[in-house]
Each structure stands twice: as C-alpha cells, then as structure tokens.
Design an enzyme around this catalytic site. Sequence first.
Site, PDB file in Angstrom:
ATOM      1  N   LYS A 211      12.374 -11.297  -9.389  1.00 42.98           N
ATOM      2  CA  LYS A 211      12.439 -10.699 -10.722  1.00 42.98           C
ATOM      3  C   LYS A 211      11.019 -10.369 -11.158  1.00 42.98           C
ATOM      4  CE  LYS A 211      11.993 -12.023 -14.919  1.00 42.98           C
ATOM      5  NZ  LYS A 211      11.486 -10.779 -15.585  1.00 42.98           N
TER       6      LYS A 211
ATOM      7  N   GLU B   1       1.844 -20.964 -11.013  1.00 40.09           N
ATOM      8  CA  GLU B   1       0.483 -20.532 -11.342  1.00 40.09           C
ATOM      9  C   GLU B   1       0.524 -20.045 -12.772  1.00 40.09           C
ATOM     10  OE1 GLU B   1      -2.135 -18.456 -12.438  1.00 40.09           O
ATOM     11  OE2 GLU B   1      -2.372 -17.143 -10.698  1.00 40.09           O
TER      12      GLU B   1
ATOM     13  N   CYS C  70      -5.566 -13.635 -14.993  1.00 43.40           N
ATOM     14  CA  CYS C  70      -5.409 -15.085 -15.178  1.00 43.40           C
ATOM     15  C   CYS C  70      -6.706 -15.844 -14.920  1.00 43.40           C
ATOM     16  CB  CYS C  70      -4.293 -15.612 -14.278  1.00 43.40           C
ATOM     17  SG  CYS C  70      -4.529 -15.285 -12.520  1.00 43.40           S
TER      18      CYS C  70
ATOM     19  N   GLU D  83      -5.605 -19.206 -24.270  1.00 41.01           N
ATOM     20  CA  GLU D  83      -5.785 -17.911 -23.621  1.00 41.01           C
ATOM     21  C   GLU D  83      -5.536 -16.782 -24.619  1.00 41.01           C
ATOM     22  OE1 GLU D  83      -4.726 -17.268 -19.117  1.00 41.01           O
ATOM     23  OE2 GLU D  83      -3.054 -18.270 -20.103  1.00 41.01           O
TER      24      GLU D  83
END
Length: 493
Positions: A175, A250, A284, A385
Amino acid sequence: MPVIDLFIDGVRQKSSQNETRNIIHPANGKVVEKAQEASTVDVEYAIKAARKAFDQGSWPKTTNAHRSLVLNKVAEILQRDKTLFAQAESQDTGKRIIESEYDMDDVIKVFKYFAELITKQTDRKVNVDRENIESIIQYEPVGVIGLITPWNYPLLQASWKIAPALAAGCTFVIKPSELTPSTTSLLMDTLTEAGVPNGVHNLVLGSGAVVGSPLSSHPDIDMVSFTGGLMTGKKIMATASETVKKVALELGGKNPNIVFADADMDAAIDNALTAVFLHSGQVCSAGARLLVEKSIRKDFVAEVARRADLIRLGAPEDSFAETGALISAAHRDKVEKYVANALAEGAELKAGGKRPTESHLQEGFYYRPTVLDNCHTKMQCVQDESFGPVLTVETFESEAEVIALANDTIYGLAGAVWTKDIEKAQRVAKQLRHGTIWINDFHPYVPQAEWGGFKQSGFGRELGPMGLAEYQEAKHVWQNLKPAASNWFDGKE
C-alpha cells in the site's frame, strides 16, 4: 483523465466499491490523475492471492539464482523506463525532475544489490562437535508481507522493501501513500515483465485506515514493514501484536547536524543547507537540528540564513529551481503552524517563515526555507518533526555537551559531525545514539550499508545484509546420520 487501478493476482482491476481519489500535483494544485480506492474486500482478495502464491506457488521454492536473474531484469527495465518513472514521481511529489532521476538511479542500484546478495547466501553448517551429526541453518522466506510506504520517496522506499522481500522468496501486498501511488503502480507491471509470477506482487490503494490496517492485523500476513510517522507506527506495532507477526518500522527522526569550530566552514555551511532543505525538508533523515559551537555561531548562522533566503523554489520542470513544493496544502498548513509555535516558544526567525510571493508559485504548496535561531532542547520545535524546510539552531561549548544535546531526543535515525579532528569525530560518532552517522558529509547512503533507527525511530534494518535478513527465517535442521536408541528410559519394570 488517467485512473490508476489496483493490481491483484496479476490483474488490473477496479475497486469493488468503484470509488476513486484525486491525485494532486503539489507544484500547481491541479488534479493530474485519479486512483482507485480499495475496500476491505479488495484488500482481503489481495492478501488471499499473496497467501496462495506463497503456499502453493513457485516463487518461494525457486532457486536464489533464478530470483537473482529476475531482480536484475527488473533493474534493466527500470533503466529502460527511467524517464517515465522519474516524470511520474515528480508529478506526484512535486520534486524536481533531476531529483527523481537521482532517485531512479538509486532504485536501480537497490535491485541490483539484492540480486547479487542473494546469490552469495548459502546454508550455514554448525559444528556441534559430535560424530554422525549434520547441523545446518537454512534461510527461508518469512511468508506474506504487508508493505506500507510513504509519500516523500515513493518508489525508493518501496524498492528498499520489495527487492529484499522478492530476493528472499516472499510474496507481498503493498500500500503506497494515497498521495503518491503512480510509480509503485508502474512497478507492478515492471515486476510482471521481469518474470515475477502472478499473486507474488499485489497493489492496493487507499487510506491507511481502510487499506493499511488489514496489512498489520490480518492473520494471513506474516510480517508488516512500515515507513512513516511515529503515531501510525505505534498503532501498527500494537495491531500486529495480536497475531505476533514480525514487524519492521522506520519512523523518522529529528536529526542533529553538529558543527565544531575547527570544521571546514565552507563545506559545513553548504551541507547544512542541503541537510535540511533538500526536497523541501521532506526527508526522514533531514538535518533539521543544527548544533553549532558557540565561538562560530553568529557568523555561521548568519551565512546559513543568507543562503537560505536565496534558495529558488519551483516546479519539477523548472531548471532554475533548487527545490520544490510541499506535498499538500494540508501539510503546508502544518509546517506554518509549527513555525508559528516555535516563534511563540522564543525562537528567533532568521530566514523564511512564510509562503513565497512570486506569482508563478501561488497555485502550488510552497513554503520558504526557514531558519530558527536561539533554540534549545526544551522547545517543541527541537523535539518534534516538522517534515518541512525548517532548521532549528542550538549552541554548544564542549564535546560532552553536544553529545548530550544531540542524544536529547526520542528519535535516533541519523546525525552528522563536522570537524577536521578525526579522532574527535570518531569519539562523538561512537557516542551518538543514531542509526547512521556521517562525518564531514550529509545524506549519502549505499544499498550495501544498513539503514534504520535507534529509539523511537523504529527497529529493524533496511538495505545491507540485515535488510535481506528481515525477510527471512532461520531454520535449524539437525540430522543424525547414524540413529540409535538413547536408552534414557530403559522400559524395564
């Protein structure tokens, strides 16, 4: 308008509920194509196809050499169709064409690497120090894998999972992000052309709640590999625990970029910009935390801010542009709120902090590269973040202090150290609790080296030998070549 269909058991098909989602080009806000929205019925069908292909099909049983040939063929086709894939990637993500072309080069390298690695793997003989005993460790595929990938590097992140999964002999249902499905869809046709059998590779499209959730909960899924946000990762981990399936996560990072006073200033400044503003910060491993030694802070930050204000924004095909748009209007809103909150916390705006004013950028989801000075680890802008073009600046005075600051985060994905003192660089690198450490560099990676995080950046590794091992089970086979009675229980009355 083009419509991206599901791909299940070797067949392109519509969603059972016949619903579609608009795919928006971030550079101009326009609908460029539509994608089918899978239902839970479609996901169930895809999982069954992958299950059948694993339990009854040829792929898990074929030789490592054959799977290697297929993966190399995938790489050849990707090289042939590189322009097509790069254009599709930029259309979905808004990144410059040249960046998408670089990504395609890396994707090709990933397939080639695992094609080579799998040919080198053999069963491991164990010395048990006993006569007439043969003890062997065999490496077998985990089974059916649920793969969930992010929107920032759609095909690259997919390749990090698909290449080792196929090399190991697994089947999968993938997906991609509902925002960026194009290149993953194209890859399904590439895999078929290369010789991957029907049912081994399956594509479902749609939201995480409807499509992603079954990939972590369904009992016929043996493993789920996810790259994305922390909160979603936690939910996947919890859901997967119900069936005790293998999990690889991750989950991003808040990555420190440490600059000592004795660093090469020109190189450190240039790379500080690349570290955080590449792909508009939607990386990331972005070096979003700049930690500068106090004696050079003022001049260093002033030059970073000056150059940040000169960064040129533009669409993928704009050869003048140096970086592109954010992925969506909603994401830009989040970045704007993040910056506003940082300023309310006491951060000092040195560059950016606003949308661009150029007329040709008004329809896209652009945001100026932003530098926030006078930050510290108690501030949310340092801990959370932004996943956007936002750099926070912290100051340190000693080696011990900067190590403590750099590790003062729930994340642990990547970091960098800039200094001409190699011994100091190695000392600091050894004490940083992050999965990748660059010394006098930022961002490069190679398929041969493992990638992954410490702490809440996740667990498991992609790339390298451990990246293959994630998709394998180790089975111990003990064979007695001269069986005899053990006489442990003599059977006498």
